[in-house]
Write a protein that holds these residues in place. Structure first.
Motif, mmCIF file in Angstrom:
data_model
loop_
_atom_site.group_PDB
_atom_site.id
_atom_site.type_symbol
_atom_site.label_atom_id
_atom_site.label_comp_id
_atom_site.label_asym_id
_atom_site.label_seq_id
_atom_site.Cartn_x
_atom_site.Cartn_y
_atom_site.Cartn_z
ATOM 1 N N LYS A 70 -4.723 15.379 -5.887
ATOM 2 C CA LYS A 70 -3.596 14.510 -5.853
ATOM 3 C C LYS A 70 -3.072 14.539 -4.405
ATOM 4 C CE LYS A 70 -2.339 15.386 -10.788
ATOM 5 N NZ LYS A 70 -1.056 15.805 -11.634
ATOM 6 N N ALA A 71 -2.952 15.631 -3.656
ATOM 7 C CA ALA A 71 -2.108 15.601 -2.438
ATOM 8 C C ALA A 71 -2.857 14.869 -1.458
ATOM 9 C CB ALA A 71 -2.199 17.204 -2.214
ATOM 10 N N LYS A 72 -3.967 14.778 -1.458
ATOM 11 C CA LYS A 72 -4.903 13.970 -0.466
ATOM 12 C C LYS A 72 -4.646 12.587 -1.000
ATOM 13 C CE LYS A 72 -7.292 14.932 2.349
ATOM 14 N NZ LYS A 72 -6.945 15.117 3.795
ATOM 15 N N LEU A 73 -4.778 12.184 -2.128
ATOM 16 C CA LEU A 73 -4.503 10.788 -2.429
ATOM 17 C C LEU A 73 -2.874 10.269 -2.014
ATOM 18 C CD1 LEU A 73 -6.257 10.736 -5.986
ATOM 19 C CD2 LEU A 73 -7.028 9.646 -3.590
ATOM 20 N N ILE A 74 -2.147 11.178 -2.135
ATOM 21 C CA ILE A 74 -0.563 10.895 -1.833
ATOM 22 C C ILE A 74 -0.519 10.757 -0.162
ATOM 23 C CG2 ILE A 74 1.540 11.735 -1.671
ATOM 24 C CD1 ILE A 74 1.086 13.202 -4.529
ATOM 25 N N GLU A 75 -1.459 11.683 0.245
ATOM 26 C CA GLU A 75 -1.226 11.728 1.729
ATOM 27 C C GLU A 75 -1.891 10.545 2.112
ATOM 28 O OE1 GLU A 75 -2.659 14.762 5.300
ATOM 29 O OE2 GLU A 75 -4.185 14.378 3.909
ATOM 30 N N PHE A 76 -3.186 9.781 1.828
ATOM 31 C CA PHE A 76 -3.803 8.660 2.239
ATOM 32 C C PHE A 76 -3.005 7.567 2.066
ATOM 33 C CE2 PHE A 76 -8.229 10.161 0.604
ATOM 34 C CZ PHE A 76 -8.373 10.678 1.739
ATOM 35 N N VAL A 77 -1.909 7.369 0.898
ATOM 36 C CA VAL A 77 -1.379 6.121 0.468
ATOM 37 C C VAL A 77 -0.013 6.209 1.614
ATOM 38 C CG1 VAL A 77 0.105 6.934 -1.219
ATOM 39 C CG2 VAL A 77 -0.391 4.614 -1.049
ATOM 40 N N LEU A 78 0.499 7.340 1.922
ATOM 41 C CA LEU A 78 1.679 7.629 2.746
ATOM 42 C C LEU A 78 1.231 7.262 4.087
ATOM 43 C CD1 LEU A 78 3.521 10.311 1.057
ATOM 44 C CD2 LEU A 78 4.281 7.975 1.289
ATOM 45 N N ASN A 79 0.002 7.920 4.663
ATOM 46 C CA ASN A 79 -0.325 7.612 5.971
ATOM 47 C C ASN A 79 -0.366 6.120 6.116
ATOM 48 O OD1 ASN A 79 -0.725 9.765 7.473
ATOM 49 N ND2 ASN A 79 -2.496 10.386 6.352
ATOM 50 N N ARG A 80 -0.904 5.446 5.179
ATOM 51 C CA ARG A 80 -1.034 3.871 5.557
ATOM 52 C C ARG A 80 0.197 3.369 5.589
ATOM 53 N NH1 ARG A 80 -4.539 -0.111 3.259
ATOM 54 N NH2 ARG A 80 -6.369 1.087 3.533
ATOM 55 N N LYS A 81 1.217 3.657 4.462
ATOM 56 C CA LYS A 81 2.569 3.401 4.559
ATOM 57 C C LYS A 81 3.384 3.634 5.898
ATOM 58 C CE LYS A 81 6.541 3.192 1.441
ATOM 59 N NZ LYS A 81 6.885 3.766 0.099
ATOM 60 N N VAL A 82 3.048 4.699 6.585
ATOM 61 C CA VAL A 82 3.811 4.929 8.066
ATOM 62 C C VAL A 82 3.089 4.270 9.228
ATOM 63 C CG1 VAL A 82 4.998 6.779 7.009
ATOM 64 C CG2 VAL A 82 2.695 7.083 8.131
ATOM 65 N N GLY A 83 1.782 3.563 8.815
ATOM 66 C CA GLY A 83 1.344 2.829 9.838
ATOM 67 C C GLY A 83 0.030 3.667 10.650
ATOM 68 N N LYS A 84 -0.325 4.968 9.882
ATOM 69 C CA LYS A 84 -1.549 5.734 10.327
ATOM 70 C C LYS A 84 -2.720 5.402 9.828
ATOM 71 C CE LYS A 84 1.565 9.859 11.076
ATOM 72 N NZ LYS A 84 1.889 11.162 10.851
ATOM 73 N N ALA A 85 -3.850 5.504 10.672
ATOM 74 C CA ALA A 85 -5.028 5.101 10.237
ATOM 75 C C ALA A 85 -5.800 5.906 9.404
ATOM 76 C CB ALA A 85 -5.806 4.970 11.626
ATOM 77 N N ILE A 86 -6.449 5.844 8.459
ATOM 78 C CA ILE A 86 -7.200 6.704 7.447
ATOM 79 C C ILE A 86 -8.696 6.631 7.905
ATOM 80 C CG2 ILE A 86 -7.661 7.404 5.061
ATOM 81 C CD1 ILE A 86 -4.927 5.654 4.440
ATOM 82 N N ALA A 87 -9.414 7.728 8.048
ATOM 83 C CA ALA A 87 -10.537 7.562 8.583
ATOM 84 C C ALA A 87 -11.263 7.369 7.196
ATOM 85 C CB ALA A 87 -11.125 9.071 8.942
ATOM 86 N N ALA A 88 -12.410 6.544 7.134
ATOM 87 C CA ALA A 88 -13.015 6.180 5.907
ATOM 88 C C ALA A 88 -13.981 7.312 5.225
ATOM 89 C CB ALA A 88 -14.202 5.227 6.344
ATOM 90 N N LYS A 89 -14.398 8.263 6.247
ATOM 91 C CA LYS A 89 -15.116 9.515 5.791
ATOM 92 C C LYS A 89 -14.157 10.374 5.034
ATOM 93 C CE LYS A 89 -14.582 12.518 9.833
ATOM 94 N NZ LYS A 89 -15.225 13.347 10.941
ATOM 95 N N GLU A 90 -12.870 10.453 5.156
ATOM 96 C CA GLU A 90 -12.238 11.225 4.377
ATOM 97 C C GLU A 90 -12.028 10.845 3.020
ATOM 98 O OE1 GLU A 90 -7.928 12.616 5.850
ATOM 99 O OE2 GLU A 90 -8.386 11.359 7.606
ATOM 100 N N GLY A 91 -12.065 9.663 2.576
ATOM 101 C CA GLY A 91 -12.255 9.138 1.374
ATOM 102 C C GLY A 91 -13.654 9.564 0.694
ATOM 103 N N ALA A 92 -14.464 9.167 1.636
ATOM 104 C CA ALA A 92 -16.020 9.497 1.093
ATOM 105 C C ALA A 92 -15.991 11.010 0.575
ATOM 106 C CB ALA A 92 -16.890 9.096 2.050
ATOM 107 N N GLU A 93 -15.603 11.772 1.413
ATOM 108 C CA GLU A 93 -15.646 13.266 1.404
ATOM 109 C C GLU A 93 -14.808 13.909 -0.004
ATOM 110 O OE1 GLU A 93 -14.198 14.984 5.036
ATOM 111 O OE2 GLU A 93 -16.245 14.720 6.011
ATOM 112 N N LEU A 94 -13.950 12.999 -0.297
ATOM 113 C CA LEU A 94 -12.931 13.491 -1.520
ATOM 114 C C LEU A 94 -13.742 13.088 -2.810
ATOM 115 C CD1 LEU A 94 -10.433 14.876 -2.030
ATOM 116 C CD2 LEU A 94 -9.245 12.755 -1.981
ATOM 117 N N MET A 95 -14.605 11.909 -2.668
ATOM 118 C CA MET A 95 -15.124 11.419 -3.860
ATOM 119 C C MET A 95 -16.253 12.415 -4.739
ATOM 120 S SD MET A 95 -14.781 8.923 -5.925
ATOM 121 C CE MET A 95 -14.590 7.308 -5.230
#
Length: 618
Positions: A410-435
């Protein structure tokens, strides 16, 4: 003269009733027996049993009265001292169950002093185990590990083959409280090898319940039900089995609540209420109320949830039970989050801030992580994404260190969406590693949320969302309603009047499901930027009624404010909905696009999913 080592007949009768789960009848027999002024040894023994009976129902007022009475009894013989020590030990367990660890330790230490003087190995072990359990409940796991070798030695000296099993239960509960449920399961299973020699023992059934609780926590529904059913379905008599049966039903009800099987959970709580005789003031009654409050929140019945939470708060305040008060804060905050306006959100934030300090001081990391999640949701809703991101990152660190796998996801998903919201890039591998972790937990809602970052096709993402049950849909709805998904967007606002979705450049997706009046107002203004609509025009075009100031002024004001809270990045500084001399208009300097379909917008299915906020209507 009767031998002092012989148990009196009334005590034997009361114990027989107690083993059959008839606590009230057993209590009456002993209280009537004490009115006859029996010898000190028999009086102490009777009070010791009464304290034990009261411990099962968490009747703290009676406990205090019994302890006060037993302290007045003159004690001289070793037998009387031993029985007095047992009274102190039983009292310590009661305070521990009620959350007053300081009082619990005080009684264990006094009982240990007497037991050591008498060289009673069994009672010494019980007292030290009780003290270790108190340390565990405070989150002082390092101290428990330090004294564990001594406890192992004492367990062997008692001559009771089950004593080492209770030590394993202690360690299993540490890992369970830390959120390392798989490690806890392994330890509980090793304890079960000890208790399985007597499958009618309370220890055996307690461990079945503990294993089932761990599987419920990781939402392995099949295994959780197997173990909890085994713990529940026993024919043995006794209050210990009655208690384990009750705990198992409560854990199942909580599991059904989490997995969205609300009717089944509600049915179980009805059975639990009958089993405890409708006593909502007891320990079990309060736990039932907490579970029912969470069930009401998940069902969207916030008024009923609030009533139950307030009832629990009154009881906790009356007993000055600070831990219970703080445990209720997240439930109350979630109600305010889902139903309140800005002032209520600020109140919820303040409440959670106090709870956060309390849980941090006591190293109660699971409660702390839950507080941080709610605080992040509140900060995001109030327009403070950077503050929300800090909470999410702290939640990531805590849940990772404590092995709270689902909370970590849950925390990582919240971090992902908030990083996007404040304009920070999200590495694709982070999401792939969470799956892979999400797949192992079988976390369907989280899988769909993560796929929002990985799938570019609107139709493919929608297909996944449609497969979720209503409970899971609601979870996804609330996640994006609280945090908003922010895609790449060059214009300021996009509006889809068909699907009722709005996407704002800074806020991301804003769900307007079931907010029909607000959508009508937004469409009216946005279709003609710069044109001012008077109150008379709004009344006619929105409500199809002739303007009446008594009927429409307040209604227009409320709906405009609610619209601003939804679409304005800063509700205190309007960028879109502007005040005119006679009414309201859409800011012509803002770029708005009205289309019949917003590409790559996360839809919110509304079937069987109640809205989280109401609208002012005539």
């Amino acid at each position: 003269m009767k031998n002092q080592e012989t148990t009196s007949k009334p005590v034997l009768e009361a114990l027989d009733l107690f083993r059959k789960g008839k606590i009230k009848e057993a209590t009456v027999i002993l209280e009537e027996f004490l009115e006859t002024s029996p010898p000190p040894s028999e009086s102490i023994e009777a009070y010791e049993k009464l304290i034990r009976f009261a411990a099962e129902t968490q009747n703290l007022e009676k406990i205090s009265a019994y302890v006060e009475s037993v302290r007045k009894i003159p004690v001289s013989s070793d037998n009387e001292k031993r029985k007095f020590a047992h009274c102190l030990y039983q009292t310590g367990t009661v305070w521990q169950y009620s959350g007053d660890v300081k009082k619990a330790k005080s009684h264990f230490e006094r009982a240990l002093e007497i037991a050591s003087a008498l060289d009673d190995k069994s009672l010494i072990f019980k007292c030290k185990l009780g003290m270790a359990t108190a340390l565990r409940s405070q989150g002082d796991y390092a101290s428990v590990e330090e004294i564990y070798p001594e406890l192992e030695k004492l367990a062997n000296e008692t001559g009771d083959p089950e004593s080492p099993g209770y030590l394993k239960v202690l360690m299993g509960n540490i890992y369970r409280k830390q959120g390392n449920f798989r490690k806890a399961i392994a330890i509980f299973e090793s304890a079960n090898l000890i208790f399985s020699s007597n499958k009618n023992s309370p220890g055996y059934h307690y461990v079945l319940w503990a294993i089932g609780t761990c599987y419920a926590a990781i939402e392995d529904q099949e295994k959780a039900r197997i173990y909890l059913d085994l713990a529940t379905n026993n024919s043995a008599e006794g209050v210990e089995f009655w208690r384990i049966n009750l705990l198992s039903k409560m854990t199942l009800a909580e599991l059904y609540t989490v997995t969205g099987e609300y009717p089944t959970a509600d049915d179980l709580y009805s059975k639990i209420s009958k089993q405890i005789g409708g006593d909502e003031n007891s320990y079990y009654g309060r736990r039932m109320l907490r579970g029912e409050a969470l069930l009401c929140i998940r069902q969207g019945d916030f008024e009923k949830a609030n009533e139950k939470i307030d009832q629990l708060v009154v009881l906790a305040v009356r007993e000055n039970n600070q831990r219970e008060i703080m445990r209720l804060r997240p439930l109350k905050a979630e109600v305010l989050l889902r139903t309140g306006e800005v002032s209520q959100h600020e109140q919820a934030t303040e409440m959670l801030g106090e709870a956060q300090v309390f849980f941090k001081e006591r190293n109660l990391r699971r409660h702390l992580a839950v507080c941080l999640e709610l605080l992040a949701r509140l900060d995001s809703r109030c327009g403070y994404p950077n503050d929300a991101l800090k909470k999410a990152q702290e939640m990531v660190n805590i849940s990772k260190d404590a092995h709270f796998e689902r909370l970590y996801v849950k925390a990582k998903l919240i971090e992902f969406v908030l990083n996007r919201k404040v304009g920070k890039a999200i590495a694709a591998k982070e999401g792939a590693e969470l799956m892979p972790l999400i797949n192992r937990l079988n976390a369907e809602s989280e899988r769909v949320i993560l796929s929002r970052f990985l799938i570019t096709s609107y139709d493919a993402w929608t297909a996944q969302l449609h497969k979720l049950n209503p409970h899971a849909q609601r979870y996804v709805n609330e996640f994006f309603e609280d945090f908003h998904f922010v895609p790449e967007q060059s214009i300021d606002m996009e509006v889809d009047p068909i699907s009722h979705y709005v996407r704002e450049k800074h806020l991301g997706e804003i769900p307007f499901h079931n907010k029909f009046t607000l959508m009508k107002i937004l469409m009216l203004l946005a279709e003609k930027p710069g044109k001012e609509f008077s109150k008379e025009e709004l009344a006619l075009k929105i409500w199809e009624q002739e303007y009446n100031p008594l009927r429409h002024d307040n209604n227009i004001y409320i709906n405009i404010n609610r619209l601003r809270k939804l679409v304005e990045p800063n509700p205190r500084e309007s960028r879109y909905v502007m005040n005119g001399s006679q009414g309201y208009y859409f800011n012509p300097n803002m770029k708005v696009n009205i289309s019949t379909k917003i590409a790559d917008t996360a839809p919110r299915l509304t079937s069987n999913v109640p809205p989280t906020r109401g609208e002012a209507t005539t």
